[in-house]
Design an enzyme around this catalytic site. Structure first.
Site, PDB file in Angstrom:
ATOM      1  N   LYS A   1     -17.095 -44.387 -64.882  1.00  0.00           N
ATOM      2  CA  LYS A   1     -15.746 -44.324 -64.315  1.00  0.00           C
ATOM      3  C   LYS A   1     -14.698 -44.729 -65.370  1.00  0.00           C
ATOM      4  O   LYS A   1     -15.050 -45.276 -66.421  1.00  0.00           O
ATOM      5  CB  LYS A   1     -15.669 -45.251 -63.091  1.00  0.00           C
ATOM      6  CG  LYS A   1     -16.598 -44.816 -61.933  1.00  0.00           C
ATOM      7  CD  LYS A   1     -16.413 -45.734 -60.725  1.00  0.00           C
ATOM      8  CE  LYS A   1     -17.341 -45.334 -59.580  1.00  0.00           C
ATOM      9  NZ  LYS A   1     -17.077 -46.144 -58.361  1.00  0.00           N
TER      10      LYS A   1
ATOM     11  N   TYR B   1     -14.385 -37.699 -53.550  1.00  0.00           N
ATOM     12  CA  TYR B   1     -14.636 -38.799 -52.606  1.00  0.00           C
ATOM     13  C   TYR B   1     -14.214 -38.443 -51.177  1.00  0.00           C
ATOM     14  O   TYR B   1     -13.890 -39.330 -50.375  1.00  0.00           O
ATOM     15  CB  TYR B   1     -13.927 -40.072 -53.077  1.00  0.00           C
ATOM     16  CG  TYR B   1     -14.719 -40.849 -54.125  1.00  0.00           C
ATOM     17  CD1 TYR B   1     -16.004 -41.336 -53.852  1.00  0.00           C
ATOM     18  CD2 TYR B   1     -14.179 -41.129 -55.378  1.00  0.00           C
ATOM     19  CE1 TYR B   1     -16.730 -42.058 -54.791  1.00  0.00           C
ATOM     20  CE2 TYR B   1     -14.909 -41.857 -56.337  1.00  0.00           C
ATOM     21  CZ  TYR B   1     -16.176 -42.308 -56.023  1.00  0.00           C
ATOM     22  OH  TYR B   1     -16.892 -43.040 -56.951  1.00  0.00           O
TER      23      TYR B   1
ATOM     24  N   PHE C   1      -9.840 -48.047 -48.559  1.00  0.00           N
ATOM     25  CA  PHE C   1      -9.825 -48.070 -50.023  1.00  0.00           C
ATOM     26  C   PHE C   1      -9.634 -46.692 -50.668  1.00  0.00           C
ATOM     27  O   PHE C   1      -9.585 -46.569 -51.878  1.00  0.00           O
ATOM     28  CB  PHE C   1     -11.121 -48.715 -50.552  1.00  0.00           C
ATOM     29  CG  PHE C   1     -12.401 -48.044 -50.103  1.00  0.00           C
ATOM     30  CD1 PHE C   1     -12.907 -46.942 -50.787  1.00  0.00           C
ATOM     31  CD2 PHE C   1     -13.107 -48.528 -49.002  1.00  0.00           C
ATOM     32  CE1 PHE C   1     -14.091 -46.337 -50.379  1.00  0.00           C
ATOM     33  CE2 PHE C   1     -14.301 -47.923 -48.588  1.00  0.00           C
ATOM     34  CZ  PHE C   1     -14.794 -46.823 -49.289  1.00  0.00           C
TER      35      PHE C   1
ATOM     36  N   ARG D   1     -29.489 -45.703 -58.832  1.00  0.00           N
ATOM     37  CA  ARG D   1     -28.776 -46.668 -57.992  1.00  0.00           C
ATOM     38  C   ARG D   1     -29.313 -48.089 -58.190  1.00  0.00           C
ATOM     39  O   ARG D   1     -28.562 -49.065 -58.121  1.00  0.00           O
ATOM     40  CB  ARG D   1     -28.811 -46.241 -56.521  1.00  0.00           C
ATOM     41  CG  ARG D   1     -27.940 -44.984 -56.317  1.00  0.00           C
ATOM     42  CD  ARG D   1     -27.647 -44.689 -54.874  1.00  0.00           C
ATOM     43  NE  ARG D   1     -26.914 -45.736 -54.200  1.00  0.00           N
ATOM     44  CZ  ARG D   1     -25.591 -45.748 -54.018  1.00  0.00           C
ATOM     45  NH1 ARG D   1     -24.829 -44.780 -54.505  1.00  0.00           N
ATOM     46  NH2 ARG D   1     -25.021 -46.722 -53.356  1.00  0.00           N
TER      47      ARG D   1
ATOM     48  N   ARG E   1     -23.584 -52.975 -62.776  1.00  0.00           N
ATOM     49  CA  ARG E   1     -22.374 -53.457 -62.099  1.00  0.00           C
ATOM     50  C   ARG E   1     -22.275 -54.982 -62.156  1.00  0.00           C
ATOM     51  O   ARG E   1     -21.193 -55.536 -62.354  1.00  0.00           O
ATOM     52  CB  ARG E   1     -22.344 -52.937 -60.660  1.00  0.00           C
ATOM     53  CG  ARG E   1     -21.925 -51.459 -60.588  1.00  0.00           C
ATOM     54  CD  ARG E   1     -22.207 -50.863 -59.242  1.00  0.00           C
ATOM     55  NE  ARG E   1     -21.488 -49.616 -59.005  1.00  0.00           N
ATOM     56  CZ  ARG E   1     -21.696 -48.839 -57.948  1.00  0.00           C
ATOM     57  NH1 ARG E   1     -22.585 -49.197 -57.026  1.00  0.00           N
ATOM     58  NH2 ARG E   1     -21.017 -47.718 -57.792  1.00  0.00           N
TER      59      ARG E   1
ATOM     60  N   ASN F   1     -15.957 -50.557 -60.589  1.00  0.00           N
ATOM     61  CA  ASN F   1     -17.351 -50.978 -60.750  1.00  0.00           C
ATOM     62  C   ASN F   1     -18.123 -50.107 -61.743  1.00  0.00           C
ATOM     63  O   ASN F   1     -19.329 -49.980 -61.672  1.00  0.00           O
ATOM     64  CB  ASN F   1     -18.035 -51.048 -59.373  1.00  0.00           C
ATOM     65  CG  ASN F   1     -17.982 -49.730 -58.629  1.00  0.00           C
ATOM     66  OD1 ASN F   1     -17.551 -48.722 -59.176  1.00  0.00           O
ATOM     67  ND2 ASN F   1     -18.436 -49.723 -57.391  1.00  0.00           N
TER      68      ASN F   1
ATOM     69  N   HIS G   1     -20.852 -44.542 -61.160  1.00  0.00           N
ATOM     70  CA  HIS G   1     -21.172 -43.884 -59.881  1.00  0.00           C
ATOM     71  C   HIS G   1     -22.574 -43.304 -59.958  1.00  0.00           C
ATOM     72  O   HIS G   1     -23.007 -42.869 -61.027  1.00  0.00           O
ATOM     73  CB  HIS G   1     -20.185 -42.741 -59.609  1.00  0.00           C
ATOM     74  CG  HIS G   1     -20.634 -41.831 -58.501  1.00  0.00           C
ATOM     75  ND1 HIS G   1     -20.399 -42.103 -57.170  1.00  0.00           N
ATOM     76  CD2 HIS G   1     -21.363 -40.678 -58.520  1.00  0.00           C
ATOM     77  CE1 HIS G   1     -20.942 -41.149 -56.421  1.00  0.00           C
ATOM     78  NE2 HIS G   1     -21.535 -40.270 -57.216  1.00  0.00           N
TER      79      HIS G   1
ATOM     80  N   GLU H   1     -22.573 -32.969 -55.526  1.00  0.00           N
ATOM     81  CA  GLU H   1     -21.790 -33.631 -56.574  1.00  0.00           C
ATOM     82  C   GLU H   1     -22.044 -32.993 -57.943  1.00  0.00           C
ATOM     83  O   GLU H   1     -21.128 -32.858 -58.750  1.00  0.00           O
ATOM     84  CB  GLU H   1     -22.128 -35.131 -56.606  1.00  0.00           C
ATOM     85  CG  GLU H   1     -21.588 -35.865 -55.383  1.00  0.00           C
ATOM     86  CD  GLU H   1     -21.934 -37.352 -55.339  1.00  0.00           C
ATOM     87  OE1 GLU H   1     -21.547 -38.009 -54.370  1.00  0.00           O
ATOM     88  OE2 GLU H   1     -22.599 -37.850 -56.281  1.00  0.00           O
TER      89      GLU H   1
HETATM   90  O1  CDP Z   1     -20.391 -46.159 -55.305  1.00  0.00           O
HETATM   91  P1  CDP Z   1     -21.230 -46.587 -54.116  1.00  0.00           P
HETATM   92  O2  CDP Z   1     -22.057 -45.454 -53.558  1.00  0.00           O
HETATM   93  O3  CDP Z   1     -22.039 -47.809 -54.422  1.00  0.00           O
HETATM   94  O4  CDP Z   1     -20.214 -47.046 -52.970  1.00  0.00           O
HETATM   95  P2  CDP Z   1     -19.464 -46.212 -51.826  1.00  0.00           P
HETATM   96  O5  CDP Z   1     -19.535 -46.992 -50.581  1.00  0.00           O
HETATM   97  O6  CDP Z   1     -19.949 -44.800 -51.777  1.00  0.00           O
HETATM   98  O7  CDP Z   1     -17.941 -46.228 -52.306  1.00  0.00           O
HETATM   99  C1  CDP Z   1     -17.497 -45.376 -53.329  1.00  0.00           C
HETATM  100  C2  CDP Z   1     -16.626 -46.173 -54.260  1.00  0.00           C
HETATM  101  O8  CDP Z   1     -15.477 -46.609 -53.556  1.00  0.00           O
HETATM  102  C3  CDP Z   1     -17.233 -47.452 -54.810  1.00  0.00           C
HETATM  103  O9  CDP Z   1     -18.091 -47.264 -55.905  1.00  0.00           O
HETATM  104  C4  CDP Z   1     -15.997 -48.232 -55.191  1.00  0.00           C
HETATM  105  O10 CDP Z   1     -15.453 -47.776 -56.425  1.00  0.00           O
HETATM  106  C5  CDP Z   1     -15.029 -47.856 -54.061  1.00  0.00           C
HETATM  107  N1  CDP Z   1     -15.020 -48.843 -52.959  1.00  0.00           N
HETATM  108  C6  CDP Z   1     -13.938 -49.704 -52.848  1.00  0.00           C
HETATM  109  O11 CDP Z   1     -13.011 -49.658 -53.656  1.00  0.00           O
HETATM  110  N2  CDP Z   1     -13.910 -50.641 -51.815  1.00  0.00           N
HETATM  111  C7  CDP Z   1     -14.905 -50.694 -50.925  1.00  0.00           C
HETATM  112  N3  CDP Z   1     -14.860 -51.600 -49.940  1.00  0.00           N
HETATM  113  C8  CDP Z   1     -15.990 -49.821 -51.016  1.00  0.00           C
HETATM  114  C9  CDP Z   1     -16.029 -48.911 -52.051  1.00  0.00           C
HETATM  115 MG    MG Z   2     -21.465 -43.692 -52.627  1.00  0.00          MG
END
Ligand code: CDP
Ligand code: MG
Length: 139
Positions: free
Chosen positions: A9, A49, A57, A85, A102, A112, A115, A126
């Site tokens: 990212k 997204y 968010f 992951r 992370r 973080n 992705h 994706e």
């Molecule tokens: O990336 P990951 O699959 O671990 O998390 P996600 O739940 O799919 O969320 C996508 C991205 O949104 C995260 O990697 C964060 O950058 C952001 N995010 C955030 O800013 N605040 C949250 N509470 C959850 C996710």
């Molecule tokens: Mg995700």
């Protein structure tokens, strides 16, 4: 054999972590079969997204993802999705396991650094969001 999409990212690129992230994946048996640097515009970040549209968010996340260049890559290997992951760690770096990317490098739950796709269907959609068939080089 499985494929997944990963992104270094904008914060990861800015922190000079491109090599570190790729090294982590490669040294754990994953092969990079597609790779490029891109700068998503706001619309492209929103499309990527889209599954999170409506969440608190979403606006901030898509601003962040369009704030600078990212490195997108296609990884291939056994259990590529879960392996990627696992190496990334939990979304929130405070909850991520010791030694994960992370936990080591992320500033907060939004920024973080990396992705990774979360399931075979999302991996396929994706990958095709960023790569066409001529940009993927399985060996
Ligand atoms: O990336 P990951 O699959 O671990 O998390 P996600 O739940 O799919 O969320 C996508 C991205 O949104 C995260 O990697 C964060 O950058 C952001 N995010 C955030 O800013 N605040 C949250 N509470 C959850 C996710
Ligand atoms: Mg995700």
């Amino acid at each position: 054999m499985e494929r997944t999409l990963s992104i270094v990212k904008p914060d990861g690129v800015s922190k000079k972590l491109i090599g570190e992230v790729i090294k982590r994946f490669e040294s754990h048996g994953l092969r990079v079969i597609g790779l490029k640097m891109i700068w998503m515009n706001k619309k492209e970040a929103e499309g990527f997204y889209a599954v999170h549209r409506g969440k608190s968010f979403y606006e901030s996340l898509t601003n962040f993802m369009s704030s600078g260049p990212s490195v997108v890559m296609v990884l291939e290997g056994e259990n590529a999705i879960s392996k990627t992951r696992e190496l990334m760690g939990a979304t929130d770096p405070k909850k991520a396991e010791e030694g994960t990317l992370r936990r080591q490098y992320a500033s907060n739950i939004e920024q973080n650094i990396v992705h990774g796709s979360d399931a075979p269907e999302t991996a396929a959609s994706e990958i095709s969001y960023f790569f066409n068939a001529l940009e993927i080089f399985p060996l």
